[in-house]
Design a protein around this motif. Sequence first.
Motif, PDB file in Angstrom:
ATOM      1  N   CYS A 104       0.863  -1.179   0.000  1.00  0.00           N
ATOM      2  CA  CYS A 104       0.000   0.000   0.000  1.00  0.00           C
ATOM      3  C   CYS A 104       0.904   1.235   0.000  1.00  0.00           C
ATOM      4  O   CYS A 104       1.120   1.855   1.034  1.00  0.00           O
ATOM      5  CB  CYS A 104      -0.920  -0.012   1.216  1.00  0.00           C
ATOM      6  N   ALA A 105       1.413   1.562  -1.184  1.00  0.00           N
ATOM      7  CA  ALA A 105       2.378   2.647  -1.313  1.00  0.00           C
ATOM      8  C   ALA A 105       1.737   3.991  -1.600  1.00  0.00           C
ATOM      9  O   ALA A 105       2.441   5.005  -1.664  1.00  0.00           O
ATOM     10  CB  ALA A 105       3.387   2.329  -2.412  1.00  0.00           C
ATOM     11  N   ALA A 106       0.413   4.037  -1.794  1.00  0.00           N
ATOM     12  CA  ALA A 106      -0.289   5.293  -2.082  1.00  0.00           C
ATOM     13  C   ALA A 106      -1.438   5.457  -1.102  1.00  0.00           C
ATOM     14  O   ALA A 106      -2.216   4.531  -0.876  1.00  0.00           O
ATOM     15  CB  ALA A 106      -0.810   5.313  -3.517  1.00  0.00           C
ATOM     16  N   GLN A 107      -1.520   6.637  -0.501  1.00  0.00           N
ATOM     17  CA  GLN A 107      -2.599   6.933   0.440  1.00  0.00           C
ATOM     18  C   GLN A 107      -3.154   8.317   0.103  1.00  0.00           C
ATOM     19  O   GLN A 107      -2.399   9.247  -0.171  1.00  0.00           O
ATOM     20  CB  GLN A 107      -2.076   6.932   1.882  1.00  0.00           C
ATOM     21  N   GLY A 108      -4.460   8.444   0.124  1.00  0.00           N
ATOM     22  CA  GLY A 108      -5.072   9.730  -0.179  1.00  0.00           C
ATOM     23  C   GLY A 108      -6.575   9.610  -0.228  1.00  0.00           C
ATOM     24  O   GLY A 108      -7.183   8.767   0.447  1.00  0.00           O
ATOM     25  N   ARG A 109      -7.187  10.448  -1.040  1.00  0.00           N
ATOM     26  CA  ARG A 109      -8.640  10.478  -1.159  1.00  0.00           C
ATOM     27  C   ARG A 109      -9.028  10.513  -2.630  1.00  0.00           C
ATOM     28  O   ARG A 109      -8.544  11.366  -3.387  1.00  0.00           O
ATOM     29  CB  ARG A 109      -9.210  11.692  -0.431  1.00  0.00           C
ATOM     30  N   GLY A 110      -9.872   9.580  -3.027  1.00  0.00           N
ATOM     31  CA  GLY A 110     -10.272   9.483  -4.426  1.00  0.00           C
ATOM     32  C   GLY A 110     -11.186  10.598  -4.887  1.00  0.00           C
ATOM     33  O   GLY A 110     -11.231  10.921  -6.073  1.00  0.00           O
ATOM     34  N   ARG A 111     -11.933  11.189  -3.949  1.00  0.00           N
ATOM     35  CA  ARG A 111     -12.816  12.313  -4.277  1.00  0.00           C
ATOM     36  C   ARG A 111     -12.495  13.455  -3.330  1.00  0.00           C
ATOM     37  O   ARG A 111     -13.177  13.683  -2.329  1.00  0.00           O
ATOM     38  CB  ARG A 111     -14.285  11.904  -4.170  1.00  0.00           C
ATOM     39  N   CYS A 112     -11.453  14.180  -3.662  1.00  0.00           N
ATOM     40  CA  CYS A 112     -10.990  15.281  -2.813  1.00  0.00           C
ATOM     41  C   CYS A 112     -11.852  16.522  -3.003  1.00  0.00           C
ATOM     42  O   CYS A 112     -12.218  17.195  -2.033  1.00  0.00           O
ATOM     43  CB  CYS A 112      -9.524  15.588  -3.124  1.00  0.00           C
ATOM     44  N   VAL A 113     -12.172  16.849  -4.257  1.00  0.00           N
ATOM     45  CA  VAL A 113     -12.945  18.045  -4.553  1.00  0.00           C
ATOM     46  C   VAL A 113     -13.665  17.833  -5.882  1.00  0.00           C
ATOM     47  O   VAL A 113     -13.169  17.129  -6.764  1.00  0.00           O
ATOM     48  CB  VAL A 113     -12.027  19.290  -4.617  1.00  0.00           C
ATOM     49  N   SER A 114     -14.836  18.411  -6.011  1.00  0.00           N
ATOM     50  CA  SER A 114     -15.556  18.307  -7.274  1.00  0.00           C
ATOM     51  C   SER A 114     -14.897  19.212  -8.318  1.00  0.00           C
ATOM     52  O   SER A 114     -14.307  20.245  -7.982  1.00  0.00           O
ATOM     53  CB  SER A 114     -17.022  18.703  -7.097  1.00  0.00           C
ATOM     54  N   ILE A 115     -15.002  18.824  -9.560  1.00  0.00           N
ATOM     55  CA  ILE A 115     -14.402  19.611 -10.643  1.00  0.00           C
ATOM     56  C   ILE A 115     -15.034  20.995 -10.707  1.00  0.00           C
ATOM     57  O   ILE A 115     -14.335  22.002 -10.926  1.00  0.00           O
ATOM     58  CB  ILE A 115     -14.560  18.875 -11.987  1.00  0.00           C
ATOM     59  N   ALA A 116     -16.330  21.071 -10.501  1.00  0.00           N
ATOM     60  CA  ALA A 116     -17.014  22.369 -10.552  1.00  0.00           C
ATOM     61  C   ALA A 116     -16.497  23.297  -9.460  1.00  0.00           C
ATOM     62  O   ALA A 116     -16.220  24.480  -9.703  1.00  0.00           O
ATOM     63  CB  ALA A 116     -18.516  22.164 -10.420  1.00  0.00           C
ATOM     64  N   GLU A 117     -16.370  22.779  -8.244  1.00  0.00           N
ATOM     65  CA  GLU A 117     -15.877  23.605  -7.135  1.00  0.00           C
ATOM     66  C   GLU A 117     -14.414  23.976  -7.341  1.00  0.00           C
ATOM     67  O   GLU A 117     -13.995  25.090  -7.016  1.00  0.00           O
ATOM     68  CB  GLU A 117     -16.055  22.860  -5.821  1.00  0.00           C
ATOM     69  N   LEU A 118     -13.636  23.050  -7.876  1.00  0.00           N
ATOM     70  CA  LEU A 118     -12.225  23.329  -8.143  1.00  0.00           C
ATOM     71  C   LEU A 118     -12.072  24.493  -9.115  1.00  0.00           C
ATOM     72  O   LEU A 118     -11.263  25.410  -8.892  1.00  0.00           O
ATOM     73  CB  LEU A 118     -11.555  22.073  -8.705  1.00  0.00           C
ATOM     74  N   ASN A 119     -12.843  24.475 -10.185  1.00  0.00           N
ATOM     75  CA  ASN A 119     -12.742  25.546 -11.179  1.00  0.00           C
ATOM     76  C   ASN A 119     -13.268  26.881 -10.647  1.00  0.00           C
ATOM     77  O   ASN A 119     -12.786  27.944 -11.047  1.00  0.00           O
ATOM     78  CB  ASN A 119     -13.509  25.154 -12.440  1.00  0.00           C
ATOM     79  N   THR A 120     -14.219  26.823  -9.726  1.00  0.00           N
ATOM     80  CA  THR A 120     -14.821  28.053  -9.214  1.00  0.00           C
ATOM     81  C   THR A 120     -13.975  28.714  -8.128  1.00  0.00           C
ATOM     82  O   THR A 120     -13.763  29.934  -8.142  1.00  0.00           O
ATOM     83  CB  THR A 120     -16.220  27.758  -8.650  1.00  0.00           C
ATOM     84  N   LYS A 121     -13.457  27.908  -7.183  1.00  0.00           N
ATOM     85  CA  LYS A 121     -12.812  28.478  -5.993  1.00  0.00           C
ATOM     86  C   LYS A 121     -11.296  28.426  -6.011  1.00  0.00           C
ATOM     87  O   LYS A 121     -10.642  29.242  -5.341  1.00  0.00           O
ATOM     88  CB  LYS A 121     -13.322  27.737  -4.744  1.00  0.00           C
ATOM     89  N   PHE A 122     -10.707  27.483  -6.745  1.00  0.00           N
ATOM     90  CA  PHE A 122      -9.275  27.254  -6.594  1.00  0.00           C
ATOM     91  C   PHE A 122      -8.462  27.498  -7.865  1.00  0.00           C
ATOM     92  O   PHE A 122      -7.302  27.911  -7.792  1.00  0.00           O
ATOM     93  CB  PHE A 122      -9.030  25.819  -6.094  1.00  0.00           C
ATOM     94  N   ALA A 123      -9.026  27.208  -9.029  1.00  0.00           N
ATOM     95  CA  ALA A 123      -8.273  27.345 -10.278  1.00  0.00           C
ATOM     96  C   ALA A 123      -8.349  28.779 -10.792  1.00  0.00           C
ATOM     97  O   ALA A 123      -9.347  29.480 -10.587  1.00  0.00           O
ATOM     98  CB  ALA A 123      -8.815  26.373 -11.327  1.00  0.00           C
TER      99      ALA A 123
END
Length: 454
Positions: A104-123
């Motif tokens: 188990c060499a990778a740990q994280g979250r498969g659904r961190c942020v929605s694409i719509a929210e990412l484009n609106t608030k972060f990108a």
Amino acid sequence: MALLYRATRLKDRADTHVFTFVVTRSATREPDRDVTSKDFCCAHQRWAVAFSRTDASLGVYLVWRGACDGMRVYVDFTFTLLSRDHFTANEGFSGKQVRFSAGCAAQGRGRCVSIAELNTKFADARGEFQLELSMSRVRTLYSCELRAPRLDTPPIAFAGFDWQVSATGGGGKEPLTLRLVRLSGEGQRCRVRYALALGEGERRLHSGPLECVCDADGRTPPWSPRPPSRVLAKGVRLTVELVWARAIAELAVPAAGRAATCYDRDKQAWAVRCDMHSDMVRLHMLYRDVHHVPRNHLRYVSWSAWLVRTTTAAGESDAEELPGAPFEHYYAQDSADEGLMMETALRVEDMSRPGSAFLHPGGELRVRLEWGDTYLLFQATYHVYDDLCRLHAHQMRREIAVLQAENYSLERQLFSYQKSLAYAQAQAGEPAAAEPGGRRSPAERSLSTDTEYA
């Protein structure tokens, strides 16, 4: 792409490292393409950040690149998406002592942020966004069974070297002795910090922290468990905790002013020259291969330096660390490096006196360099990406100032109430109520204090 933009070490108890990545629009607009950052080092392990894309969301993972059988790494990590508007709008997730292993060499979250929210608030308008990764309390452990007649562990990869724990004895009347051995990096000295443990549960024998410099053969001093332990036919459990391993370069620097050359872990050339044009001896550190830094990148390098003594008295260290260590600097591509001046605590006039503690035969100083963190960072100049961190810093300072003002106002009100209560009790002829355990009431304490409020 995910470009490592900046790296910061907080120098706290948890040895926190903060990495900032600039993620291009390929992470969100090309779902069939795997986006992974280049490898970077933290706590002497190699890591990478990877992204997974679905139709509606983006996932983020921390990937351990040094996975091998028997080894596991525990990490506190936090992923944070940096908002373009306000630092309170940042979003992310974290994990405490998350385990990484070969399976188990990778740990994280498969659904961190929605694409719509990412484009609106972060990108931004180009579809790029900034991702911050914080890593702390990183622990590297390796475990295996020692079973006669095989008393050596398989190779262990750590800090760019291959290691092995070699055991002798453990059979008959001879007690077991363990020794950490470096298998690679021939001719390269290094200082290593580690710990060994035998057995499990209540019968576990622990060496405690061990720190030493590997000898010419890459070996460390032996450790013999107390009480003596033996390797039986059924075997014994061995656990190794590897804390850090730092490469060392020791060079003879002529006091006359000629430069001495050495190389770091990345085979980059450096030069050290002695400077006697001040009251104190100074060492001029130059990066000779500064022209090899890739265009539009910064190379961050940190190191510590010592002056090695000619003789060592009982209980005295063999070297004296330079004031201001560890040293650190950013290097961009250039035709030549102006150098960094390192001050010492050695006076120039003491160099010419007979029996100088640091002047070796041949009129030279012995300088020991210990290489620390090295990062290759994208973007060699101040950029629009820097505005976001500066904006957050100013916002946090203003909010902290507001909270401090509110706290100060509440303290003044509390003091006023305590004073009024004490005055009313005095007018009524009532003694101030004593707190349980003989402690004075808040009113008494406030009246007896020397603290003044404006």
